[in-house]
Design an enzyme around this catalytic site. Structure first.
Site, PDB file in Angstrom:
ATOM      1  N   ASP A  11      62.672  55.836  20.870  1.00 52.55           N
ATOM      2  CA  ASP A  11      61.623  54.956  21.380  1.00 52.55           C
ATOM      3  C   ASP A  11      61.195  55.510  22.740  1.00 52.55           C
ATOM      4  O   ASP A  11      61.980  55.522  23.691  1.00 52.55           O
ATOM      5  CB  ASP A  11      62.143  53.527  21.525  1.00 52.55           C
ATOM      6  CG  ASP A  11      61.019  52.512  21.684  1.00 52.55           C
ATOM      7  OD1 ASP A  11      59.857  52.930  21.818  1.00 52.55           O
ATOM      8  OD2 ASP A  11      61.305  51.303  21.678  1.00 52.55           O
ATOM      9  N   ASP A 105      54.913  56.028  19.195  1.00 51.63           N
ATOM     10  CA  ASP A 105      55.984  56.286  20.158  1.00 51.63           C
ATOM     11  C   ASP A 105      57.372  55.929  19.645  1.00 51.63           C
ATOM     12  O   ASP A 105      58.320  55.865  20.434  1.00 51.63           O
ATOM     13  CB  ASP A 105      55.716  55.508  21.455  1.00 51.63           C
ATOM     14  CG  ASP A 105      55.678  54.005  21.237  1.00 51.63           C
ATOM     15  OD1 ASP A 105      55.435  53.575  20.098  1.00 51.63           O
ATOM     16  OD2 ASP A 105      55.880  53.263  22.210  1.00 51.63           O
ATOM     17  N   GLU A 106      57.521  55.741  18.349  1.00 54.09           N
ATOM     18  CA  GLU A 106      58.794  55.248  17.828  1.00 54.09           C
ATOM     19  C   GLU A 106      59.030  55.807  16.436  1.00 54.09           C
ATOM     20  O   GLU A 106      58.108  55.862  15.621  1.00 54.09           O
ATOM     21  CB  GLU A 106      58.757  53.718  17.797  1.00 54.09           C
ATOM     22  CG  GLU A 106      60.052  53.060  17.413  1.00 54.09           C
ATOM     23  CD  GLU A 106      59.925  51.538  17.403  1.00 54.09           C
ATOM     24  OE1 GLU A 106      60.936  50.878  17.118  1.00 54.09           O
ATOM     25  OE2 GLU A 106      58.815  51.017  17.663  1.00 54.09           O
TER      26      GLU A 106
END
Length: 481
Positions: A11, A105-106
């Site tokens: 993350d 983003d993860e």
């Protein structure tokens, strides 16, 4: 459940805001808030410097401004965020073919499928930790950004570990410690427990994961049903058998805009729908796809929302065809009371385009058919500005510009016929601020410079190019907080 912590969850830390800080040297160490800047905007991401004031994602922007009035409030630059995300996801795919992105983003990674720890049967907690630490170094070397990594024997626990690791850390949950770790956590920690389920459990006197386990499976099935209750009971024991699934194929592509003031003028509504249709097709083409169902979404002033769709005779990525279909759909919607939000989407995706002139009704080339009308002129200020003109000279905070004399910079603000620009670039010292007339002929919109511009020579760095001490060093030009 696996006997080794080979499920990795990455993350990125405050991703959008961190990209802006990396690309804008004057903002490093300062509170930065990214999101919709209009009266109805919401926070997309807040930097950690802004979070200490109580600002968080999904908060109304007006509330964020009250809590943190001195922050930098920036318009999102999703094209740049996607570009940085591609670099990060490329590094993940070097570890394993099984990468499951959840957002820009993860992502989850199945390390066992990649054999990065020395081959099947040779994994250990130490080997997994070493891979996670190397990944964090590689991300910082390639992008200048930090990410938090969780490692565990399941997806649920790996995500919990990455939350504990934030910001800029790594946590490994050793197999066998799952129940003790989960027991004191609130029930909302478990996947699938939303507000309604949490309220049902709370009424039954269940507030923690440990109390879910103590209640027993039969009681949970009685409260929540067999499927949901049984799944929650297993997760409360630390059992999560969900596999890491490689990238899912997108089922649709869509764009939408919320307007600062409700739209009632039909010409303006049609102009916005045409603009959204063009943006949607641009995304569709960027993904190398076509689609056969056009969807229009209309949200009224009172938040009531309706959708209308039209299925074409074949898939298309022709902007004129999508514009025409969207125009027909919105024509049948009563918008006299005011429109708060408009959206255009395409579903029924395919990897090819129907090359049949007769695939669409009213297509150009048919006898008696009218040629598609050109797209209406752009609206100054973008969605919700309330003004129409053929010249777009509205400068939104955070967006990139270039001046013929001073070079690249970004907009700090505008108003009263003036625009203020800070001239700096990634890797430079904090730049000077200058003010211009909004119609200054030397000032033009510009493509964004990536955070690594001027810092590293390639946008993707192979593993082990930096030592851990080098990776922890501040980026060149980083000012003191």
């Amino acid at each position: 459940m696996r006997g080794t912590p080979t499920v990795l969850h990455l993350d990125m830390d405050a991703f959008y805001a961190a990209v802006e800080q990396a690309a804008k040297p004057s903002l490093r160490g300062k509170p930065v808030i990214v999101g919709g800047l209009g009266p109805r905007g919401v926070v997309a991401t807040a930097s950690y410097e802004a979070r200490v004031f109580g600002v968080h994602s999904a908060m109304p922007m007006a509330q964020a401004r009250r809590l943190c009035p001195n922050a930098a409030y920036l318009t999102p630059r999703f094209g740049l965020y996607r570009r940085v995300s591609e670099v990060v996801m490329g590094l993940l795919r070097e570890l394993s073919p099984l990468v499951e992105p959840l957002s820009l983003d993860e992502a989850f990674v199945d390390l066992q499928a990649g054999g990065a720890g020395g081959g099947a049967g040779q994994w250990s907690a130490g080997a997994a930790r070493a891979v996670g630490e190397r990944l964090r170094r590689d991300i910082r070397a390639a992008t200048g950004l930090s990410g938090s990594v969780g490692l565990a024997g399941s997806k649920m626990l790996a995500k919990i570990a990455s939350e504990q690791a934030k910001p800029d850390g790594l946590v490994v949950i050793p197999p066998g410690s799952e129940r003790a770790l989960l027991a004191p956590m609130p029930v909302r920690t478990l996947p699938g427990v939303g507000p309604a389920t949490a309220q049902t459990l709370r009424r039954a006197g269940i507030a923690t994961v440990g109390e879910i386990a103590e209640a027993g499976e039969a009681e949970l099935v009685r409260l929540l049903g067999r499927a949901h209750g049984g799944a929650l009971y297993a997760m409360a024991q630390g059992i999560d058998e969900r596999p890491v699934v490689a990238e899912r194929d997108a089922k649709s592509v869509s764009v939408e805009d919320t307007f600062d003031t409700d739209l009632t003028d039909r010409a303006r509504i049609h102009a916005e729908v045409a603009r959204l249709a063009d943006r949607c097709v641009a995304r569709l083409r960027a993904a190398g796809r076509s689609g056969r169902t056009v969807v229009v979404k209309v949200r009224s002033y009172d938040f009531s929302t309706l959708t209308r769709s039209e299925t074409l005779r074949g898939p298309t990525d022709d902007p004129a065809v999508v514009r025409e279909a969207a125009a027909r759909l919105v024509e049948g919607v009563d918008t006299t009371a005011g429109v708060r939000l408009l959206g255009v989407g395409v579903s029924g995706l395919a990897d090819f385009t129907q090359e049949d002139l007769f695939a669409q009704t009213g297509a150009a080339g048919l006898p008696g058919a009218r040629p598609p009308e050109p797209a209406p002129p752009p609206v100054a200020g973008g969605a919700g500005s309330g003004r129409e003109t053929e010249v777009v000279r509205h400068w939104l905070p955070g967006l990139d510009v270039r001046h013929a004399r001073y070079g690249p910079g970004w907009v700090q603000g505008s108003g009263l016929g003036r625009v203020t620009v800070r001239f700096e670039r990634p890797g430079s010292p904090p730049g000077r601020v200058r003010t211009f007339a909004v119609d200054d002929p030397g000032l033009e919109p510009s493509e964004p410079l990536p955070p690594w511009d001027g810092q590293v020579s390639e946008p993707a760095i192979r593993p082990n190019v930096m030592s851990s001490s080098e990776a922890g060093a501040p980026a060149p030009g980083t000012p003191s907080p």
